[in-house]
Design an enzyme around this catalytic site. Structure first.
Site, PDB file in Angstrom:
ATOM      1  CE  LYS A  28      44.350  13.509  42.785  1.00  0.00           C
ATOM      2  NZ  LYS A  28      44.331  14.316  41.526  1.00  0.00           N
ATOM      3  CB  THR A  72      44.808   8.935  43.589  1.00  0.00           C
ATOM      4  OG1 THR A  72      45.672   7.908  44.054  1.00  0.00           O
ATOM      5  CG2 THR A  72      44.529   9.861  44.766  1.00  0.00           C
ATOM      6  CG  ASP A  73      45.349   3.776  44.206  1.00  0.00           C
ATOM      7  OD1 ASP A  73      45.833   4.844  43.775  1.00  0.00           O
ATOM      8  OD2 ASP A  73      46.053   2.771  44.422  1.00  0.00           O
ATOM      9  CG  ASP A 118      49.125  28.000  39.174  1.00  0.00           C
ATOM     10  OD1 ASP A 118      48.371  27.095  39.570  1.00  0.00           O
ATOM     11  OD2 ASP A 118      49.981  28.543  39.887  1.00  0.00           O
ATOM     12  CB  ILE A 119      44.587  24.308  37.772  1.00  0.00           C
ATOM     13  CG1 ILE A 119      45.392  23.470  38.789  1.00  0.00           C
ATOM     14  CG2 ILE A 119      44.711  23.774  36.355  1.00  0.00           C
ATOM     15  CD1 ILE A 119      44.790  22.087  39.033  1.00  0.00           C
ATOM     16  CB  ALA A 166      47.351  16.012  40.156  1.00  0.00           C
ATOM     17  CG  LEU A 205      45.698  10.794  32.235  1.00  0.00           C
ATOM     18  CD1 LEU A 205      45.424   9.494  31.474  1.00  0.00           C
ATOM     19  CD2 LEU A 205      44.821  10.877  33.483  1.00  0.00           C
ATOM     20  CE1 TYR A 208      48.785  12.735  44.392  1.00  0.00           C
ATOM     21  CE2 TYR A 208      48.348  10.513  45.184  1.00  0.00           C
ATOM     22  CZ  TYR A 208      48.327  11.436  44.167  1.00  0.00           C
ATOM     23  OH  TYR A 208      47.846  11.089  42.920  1.00  0.00           O
ATOM     24  CD1 TRP A 233      48.947   1.541  42.523  1.00  0.00           C
ATOM     25  CD2 TRP A 233      49.944  -0.386  41.978  1.00  0.00           C
ATOM     26  NE1 TRP A 233      49.064   0.778  43.659  1.00  0.00           N
ATOM     27  CE2 TRP A 233      49.669  -0.395  43.365  1.00  0.00           C
ATOM     28  CE3 TRP A 233      50.556  -1.501  41.398  1.00  0.00           C
ATOM     29  CZ2 TRP A 233      50.000  -1.476  44.181  1.00  0.00           C
ATOM     30  CZ3 TRP A 233      50.882  -2.570  42.215  1.00  0.00           C
ATOM     31  CH2 TRP A 233      50.608  -2.559  43.589  1.00  0.00           C
TER      32      TRP A 233
HETATM   33  N1  LIG Z   1      50.892   8.661  38.718  1.00  0.00           N
HETATM   34  C1  LIG Z   1      50.143   7.766  39.340  1.00  0.00           C
HETATM   35  O1  LIG Z   1      50.594   6.643  39.647  1.00  0.00           O
HETATM   36  C2  LIG Z   1      48.707   8.064  39.655  1.00  0.00           C
HETATM   37  C3  LIG Z   1      47.945   7.088  40.327  1.00  0.00           C
HETATM   38  C4  LIG Z   1      46.605   7.364  40.606  1.00  0.00           C
HETATM   39  C5  LIG Z   1      46.043   8.575  40.225  1.00  0.00           C
HETATM   40  N2  LIG Z   1      46.813   9.508  39.593  1.00  0.00           N
HETATM   41  C6  LIG Z   1      46.164  10.783  39.205  1.00  0.00           C
HETATM   42  O2  LIG Z   1      46.133  10.823  37.793  1.00  0.00           O
HETATM   43  C7  LIG Z   1      46.250  12.171  37.333  1.00  0.00           C
HETATM   44  C8  LIG Z   1      47.359  12.268  36.303  1.00  0.00           C
HETATM   45  O3  LIG Z   1      48.580  11.820  36.904  1.00  0.00           O
HETATM   46  P1  LIG Z   1      49.951  11.771  36.101  1.00  0.00           P
HETATM   47  O4  LIG Z   1      50.678  10.567  36.539  1.00  0.00           O
HETATM   48  O5  LIG Z   1      49.708  12.011  34.642  1.00  0.00           O
HETATM   49  O6  LIG Z   1      50.667  13.035  36.745  1.00  0.00           O
HETATM   50  P2  LIG Z   1      51.938  13.868  36.215  1.00  0.00           P
HETATM   51  O7  LIG Z   1      52.647  13.113  35.161  1.00  0.00           O
HETATM   52  O8  LIG Z   1      52.658  14.309  37.437  1.00  0.00           O
HETATM   53  O9  LIG Z   1      51.222  15.108  35.530  1.00  0.00           O
HETATM   54  C9  LIG Z   1      50.577  16.104  36.278  1.00  0.00           C
HETATM   55  C10 LIG Z   1      50.704  17.399  35.513  1.00  0.00           C
HETATM   56  O10 LIG Z   1      50.051  18.429  36.280  1.00  0.00           O
HETATM   57  C11 LIG Z   1      50.837  19.599  36.148  1.00  0.00           C
HETATM   58  N3  LIG Z   1      50.596  20.541  37.232  1.00  0.00           N
HETATM   59  C12 LIG Z   1      51.105  20.506  38.494  1.00  0.00           C
HETATM   60  N4  LIG Z   1      50.699  21.592  39.172  1.00  0.00           N
HETATM   61  C13 LIG Z   1      49.934  22.333  38.331  1.00  0.00           C
HETATM   62  C14 LIG Z   1      49.245  23.563  38.453  1.00  0.00           C
HETATM   63  N5  LIG Z   1      49.253  24.282  39.593  1.00  0.00           N
HETATM   64  N6  LIG Z   1      48.564  24.030  37.374  1.00  0.00           N
HETATM   65  C15 LIG Z   1      48.561  23.340  36.212  1.00  0.00           C
HETATM   66  N7  LIG Z   1      49.188  22.163  36.030  1.00  0.00           N
HETATM   67  C16 LIG Z   1      49.867  21.669  37.092  1.00  0.00           C
HETATM   68  C17 LIG Z   1      52.265  19.107  36.145  1.00  0.00           C
HETATM   69  O11 LIG Z   1      53.118  20.065  35.574  1.00  0.00           O
HETATM   70  P3  LIG Z   1      54.573  20.316  36.214  1.00  0.00           P
HETATM   71  O12 LIG Z   1      55.243  18.981  36.230  1.00  0.00           O
HETATM   72  O13 LIG Z   1      55.170  21.314  35.281  1.00  0.00           O
HETATM   73  O14 LIG Z   1      54.334  20.866  37.587  1.00  0.00           O
HETATM   74  C18 LIG Z   1      52.157  17.838  35.304  1.00  0.00           C
HETATM   75  O15 LIG Z   1      52.365  18.101  33.924  1.00  0.00           O
HETATM   76  C19 LIG Z   1      46.444  13.011  38.592  1.00  0.00           C
HETATM   77  O16 LIG Z   1      45.191  13.516  39.001  1.00  0.00           O
HETATM   78  C20 LIG Z   1      46.931  12.015  39.631  1.00  0.00           C
HETATM   79  O17 LIG Z   1      46.606  12.422  40.938  1.00  0.00           O
HETATM   80  C21 LIG Z   1      48.129   9.282  39.296  1.00  0.00           C
END
Ligand SMILES: NC(=O)c1ccc[n+]([C@@H]2O[C@H](COP(=O)([O-])OP(=O)(O)OC[C@H]3O[C@@H](n4cnc5c(N)ncnc54)[C@H](OP(=O)(O)O)[C@@H]3O)[C@@H](O)[C@H]2O)c1
Length: 298
Positions: free
Chosen positions: A129, A101-102, A36-37, A60, A12, A125, A150
């Site tokens: 969240k 997230t859902d 690191d958040i 996340a 995202l 998870y 998703w």
């Molecule tokens: N993926 C889905 O299907 C989905 C569905 C519903 C909602 N969401 C929500 O949408 C948002 C974006 O998801 P996404 O799919 O883009 O996730 P993603 O591709 O896993 O990206 C999350 C990013 O957060 C980084 N991160 C992890 N721990 C961290 C920390 N302590 N400090 C700073 N950065 C950190 C990760 O870096 P590293 O990889 O280097 O750790 C990664 O680049 C999230 O809030 C997720 O919960 C996702």
């Protein structure tokens, strides 16, 4: 308008950065390696050295199944980190959009979940969240939480890329047909978030509280897979001969997923004029990028 994007290396985060300019936004992406958040000192330094008008937190811990065995890490990022970012945004007077997230819902509903519906997560998870959302709104009452579902995009591993790969590797694929939700293209979600943040900064409309954004129409994982594979055929003939629908019990996973997680996005439409994008458009965009990157077959 200067926007700070946390989680910039994620699927995202990458799309928010790629689409910001089209919204007249100067976005600065910060990834895990830079900040690191969950560490107050690092987040504070980021805000002290940069000059921003708003923040989107897309960082996340998203490994849904691994979280079952590593609750500490999921909690550290999804609850503690979310709270740290919200607290620093409030202290600096910055609007914040926090992505959620859902999976905060239990999946027992029979109609789309309103943004006002009670959360009742069924996985580690989902629980971390949900706790993160609660902390964000407690720390920064003017923040907005945007739930989505998703997700798939050009960057990062996701269901679309996995299905394409498997369709060219295997003759038979079994995909769950009794979990229903809304696939969401990260490009469409990025546009929705950028619209919310620009309107909030210009004080046109203020994003505050909980919103939902997901793709349309609703689908099962099986229907989602069938569309992906049918569309992939225009690039090359996949190996798969049989795509079989199966119930959840035939595909056990460590984390429990909601059986039904369609989100009602009407608040976003009413306040910001943003309507759910058709996820099938997103699938076509991702396939085009993926096959062109791979120069043909996956
Ligand atoms: N993926 C889905 O299907 C989905 C569905 C519903 C909602 N969401 C929500 O949408 C948002 C974006 O998801 P996404 O799919 O883009 O996730 P993603 O591709 O896993 O990206 C999350 C990013 O957060 C980084 N991160 C992890 N721990 C961290 C920390 N302590 N400090 C700073 N950065 C950190 C990760 O870096 P590293 O990889 O280097 O750790 C990664 O680049 C999230 O809030 C997720 O919960 C996702």
């Amino acid at each position: 308008m200067r926007l700070l994007v946390l989680g910039a290396g994620g699927q995202l985060g990458c799309d928010i950065l790629a689409r910001a300019e089209g919204h007249g936004v100067v976005a600065e992406g910060v990834g895990h390696a830079q900040c690191d958040i969950a560490l107050v000192s690092q987040v504070r330094e980021l805000f002290d050295t940069g000059s921003y008008d708003a923040v989107i937190n897309a960082a996340a811990y998203t490994k849904v199944d691994l979280a079952e065995a590593d609750e500490e890490l999921a909690d550290r990022v999804n609850r503690v980190g979310a709270g740290v970012v919200a607290d620093q945004c409030r202290a600096n007077g910055l609007p914040l959009l926090h992505v959620s997230t859902d999976y905060v819902f239990d999946g027992n509903a029979t109609e789309p979940y309103s943004h006002l519906a009670e959360v009742s997560p069924q996985s580690v998870y989902g629980n971390t969240k949900a706790e993160g959302e609660r902390l964000v709104l407690e720390m920064h009452p003017d923040a907005a939480v945007v739930r989505t579902s998703w997700l798939f995009g050009e960057h990062g591993p996701n269901f679309v890329k996995t299905m394409v790969r498997l369709a060219f590797e295997r003759e038979t694929l079994r995909v769950v047909n009794d979990q229903v939700g809304c696939p969401t293209w990260t490009g469409g979600l990025a546009d929705a978030l950028l619209t919310m943040v620009t309107k909030t900064v210009s004080e046109d409309v203020k994003a505050r509280g909980i919103y939902h954004y997901c793709g349309a129409p609703q689908s099962s994982w099986f229907e989602f897979a069938r569309y992906i594979i049918d569309e992939a055929r225009q690039y090359d003939e996949p190996k798969v001969r049989e795509l079989l629908p199966i119930p959840t019990e035939e595909y056990p996973t460590p984390a429990t997923r909601p059986m039904y997680s369609v989100l009602d996005c009407s608040r976003l439409e009413k306040e910001f004029g943003v309507v759910p994008g058709d996820w099938r458009y997103g699938v076509r965009q991702v396939l085009k990028a993926e096959f062109s990157r791979l120069g043909g077959r996956p």
